[in-house]
Design a protein around this motif. Structure first.
Motif, mmCIF file in Angstrom:
data_model
loop_
_atom_site.group_PDB
_atom_site.id
_atom_site.type_symbol
_atom_site.label_atom_id
_atom_site.label_comp_id
_atom_site.label_asym_id
_atom_site.label_seq_id
_atom_site.Cartn_x
_atom_site.Cartn_y
_atom_site.Cartn_z
ATOM 1 N N THR A 220 53.526 -21.480 -18.931
ATOM 2 C CA THR A 220 52.742 -22.311 -19.838
ATOM 3 C C THR A 220 51.343 -21.717 -19.944
ATOM 4 O OG1 THR A 220 52.039 -23.758 -18.027
ATOM 5 C CG2 THR A 220 54.054 -24.363 -19.221
ATOM 6 N N ILE A 221 50.545 -22.282 -20.816
ATOM 7 C CA ILE A 221 49.224 -21.710 -21.081
ATOM 8 C C ILE A 221 48.326 -21.770 -19.850
ATOM 9 C CG2 ILE A 221 48.253 -23.868 -21.964
ATOM 10 C CD1 ILE A 221 47.579 -20.300 -23.257
ATOM 11 N N GLN A 222 48.469 -22.821 -19.029
ATOM 12 C CA GLN A 222 47.628 -22.925 -17.842
ATOM 13 C C GLN A 222 47.974 -21.851 -16.816
ATOM 14 O OE1 GLN A 222 45.083 -24.826 -17.969
ATOM 15 N NE2 GLN A 222 45.732 -25.814 -19.866
ATOM 16 N N LEU A 223 49.243 -21.530 -16.678
ATOM 17 C CA LEU A 223 49.631 -20.434 -15.788
ATOM 18 C C LEU A 223 49.142 -19.105 -16.331
ATOM 19 C CD1 LEU A 223 53.303 -21.410 -14.823
ATOM 20 C CD2 LEU A 223 51.218 -21.748 -13.501
ATOM 21 N N ALA A 224 49.173 -18.951 -17.657
ATOM 22 C CA ALA A 224 48.702 -17.713 -18.265
ATOM 23 C C ALA A 224 47.204 -17.518 -18.034
ATOM 24 C CB ALA A 224 49.008 -17.709 -19.760
ATOM 25 N N LEU A 225 46.451 -18.614 -18.065
ATOM 26 C CA LEU A 225 45.009 -18.501 -17.832
ATOM 27 C C LEU A 225 44.703 -17.992 -16.434
ATOM 28 C CD1 LEU A 225 43.619 -21.743 -19.544
ATOM 29 C CD2 LEU A 225 43.374 -19.388 -20.321
ATOM 30 N N SER A 226 45.566 -18.339 -15.488
ATOM 31 C CA SER A 226 45.334 -17.892 -14.115
ATOM 32 C C SER A 226 45.467 -16.381 -13.974
ATOM 33 C CB SER A 226 46.302 -18.592 -13.154
ATOM 34 O OG SER A 226 47.641 -18.196 -13.421
ATOM 35 N N ASN A 227 46.123 -15.729 -14.936
ATOM 36 C CA ASN A 227 46.273 -14.276 -14.872
ATOM 37 C C ASN A 227 44.951 -13.553 -15.062
ATOM 38 O OD1 ASN A 227 49.033 -14.443 -14.447
ATOM 39 N ND2 ASN A 227 49.532 -14.310 -16.627
ATOM 40 N N SER A 243 40.204 -20.546 -22.920
ATOM 41 C CA SER A 243 39.925 -21.926 -22.519
ATOM 42 C C SER A 243 39.501 -22.757 -23.725
ATOM 43 C CB SER A 243 38.832 -21.957 -21.446
ATOM 44 O OG SER A 243 39.260 -21.306 -20.271
ATOM 45 N N VAL A 244 38.725 -22.150 -24.612
ATOM 46 C CA VAL A 244 38.311 -22.861 -25.829
ATOM 47 C C VAL A 244 39.522 -23.186 -26.691
ATOM 48 C CG1 VAL A 244 37.014 -22.637 -27.986
ATOM 49 C CG2 VAL A 244 36.000 -21.875 -25.834
ATOM 50 N N ILE A 245 40.436 -22.230 -26.815
ATOM 51 C CA ILE A 245 41.628 -22.459 -27.632
ATOM 52 C C ILE A 245 42.490 -23.574 -27.033
ATOM 53 C CG2 ILE A 245 43.755 -21.416 -28.488
ATOM 54 C CD1 ILE A 245 42.301 -18.813 -28.770
ATOM 55 N N THR A 246 42.572 -23.649 -25.720
ATOM 56 C CA THR A 246 43.389 -24.695 -25.091
ATOM 57 C C THR A 246 42.803 -26.094 -25.304
ATOM 58 O OG1 THR A 246 42.225 -24.430 -22.968
ATOM 59 C CG2 THR A 246 44.221 -23.119 -23.317
ATOM 60 N N MET A 247 41.511 -26.179 -25.628
ATOM 61 C CA MET A 247 40.913 -27.483 -25.892
ATOM 62 C C MET A 247 41.324 -28.050 -27.248
ATOM 63 S SD MET A 247 36.969 -26.832 -24.749
ATOM 64 C CE MET A 247 36.531 -26.025 -23.207
ATOM 65 N N ILE A 248 41.672 -27.167 -28.183
ATOM 66 C CA ILE A 248 41.887 -27.595 -29.567
ATOM 67 C C ILE A 248 43.045 -28.576 -29.718
ATOM 68 C CG2 ILE A 248 42.447 -26.777 -31.892
ATOM 69 C CD1 ILE A 248 40.898 -24.227 -31.254
#
Length: 272
Positions: A220-227, A243-248
């Motif tokens: 998921t996107i949160q796991l991808a951010l950890s990369n 992180s900005v894109i995940t807020m949208i």
């Protein structure tokens, strides 16, 4: 004096709002800075030159289209499943009289006191036995029924007159039609509240997907951010951009349901 007092309250509220929004504003503006400005000292709020290079670099480094799709599938499916199951359970506990209803309700509410860490291992064992490990269904199914959702819907539906349901039954309406045509339309405000909460919970969830998913292609996107967080350094430019894109998505959902959210919270607190 009354006008000045009102203006002072508004001014204080604006200042408090700006204090809470400042970290978000900082993240958004920093995502448009180049590395030189990002690490400059003293820091500057506004970038001297807006750039989209951070966003392009973030998408080039990782397959974020797939990660966004995975998160969208998990979040939307979990939310729809949660609304369907919780609304039926809340309706049953609010409007049906049967032996053990109070015990079931107390059991639901008591689970709120149990930390997720306590039941995480049993849930993982069940997921593994069902063959749902390393699949998106392993993330979607466990939170399908929440005690918070059942309790809120039950409290909301307590104010619906029993006579309304009895009149529908006398007209020949089935229980399913009553649920679909009467209960769901009346419960729109509280369903909107649960929609926002569920969307935020599932979209921002990190720990459970980390446990269930081992295939990077199903992240998921949160796991991808950890990369973007390495052993010795953090790629802040790309991390801020994504992180900005995940807020949208969360912002869009909130704007759609904000009126129902306020109405649902106010009216739910008045029911008993």
């Amino acid at each position: 004096m009354k006008g000045w007092s009102k203006a002072g309250v508004y001014a204080a509220l604006i200042v408090i709002s700006l204090l809470f929004l400042f970290p978000v504003l900082w993240v958004v503006l920093s995502s448009f800075k180049n590395n030189t400005e990002l690490y400059a000292w003293p820091p500057q709020i506004f970038p001297r030159q807006f750039t989209l290079d951070n966003y392009a670099a973030a998408f080039n480094k990782g397959n974020f289209g797939v990660y966004f799709l995975n998160s969208a599938i998990v979040t939307i499916s979990s939310t729809l499943l949660l609304l369907f199951i919780n609304s039926m359970a809340g309706f049953a506990l609010a409007k049906y009289r049967f032996r053990g209803a109070t015990i079931i309700l107390i059991g639901f509410i008591s689970t709120l006191m149990i930390p997720l860490e306590v039941i995480m291992i049993p849930i993982f064992s069940i997921i593994s036995m069902l063959g749902l490990y390393n699949s998106l269904l392993g993330i979607i199914i466990p939170p399908a029924a929440t005690p918070t959702g059942v309790f809120l819907i039950r409290q909301y539906l307590l104010s619906v007159p029993d006579e309304l349901l009895e009149a529908a039954r006398m007209d020949g309406a089935s229980e399913w039609k009553i649920y679909r045509s009467i209960v769901l339309p009346i419960a729109k405000p509280i369903l909107a509240v649960l929609t926002i909460f569920s969307f935020m919970w599932r979209w921002d969830d990190f720990l459970w997907p980390l446990i269930v998913i081992s295939d990077p292609g199903k992240y998921t996107i949160q796991l991808a951010l950890s990369n973007f967080i390495g052993e010795y350094n953090v790629d802040w430019s790309s991390l801020l951009a994504m992180s900005v894109i995940t807020m949208i998505p969360i912002l869009i959902v909130f704007l759609i349901f904000q009126k129902q959210l306020v109405k649902g919270i106010v009216t739910t607190g008045m029911k008993g």
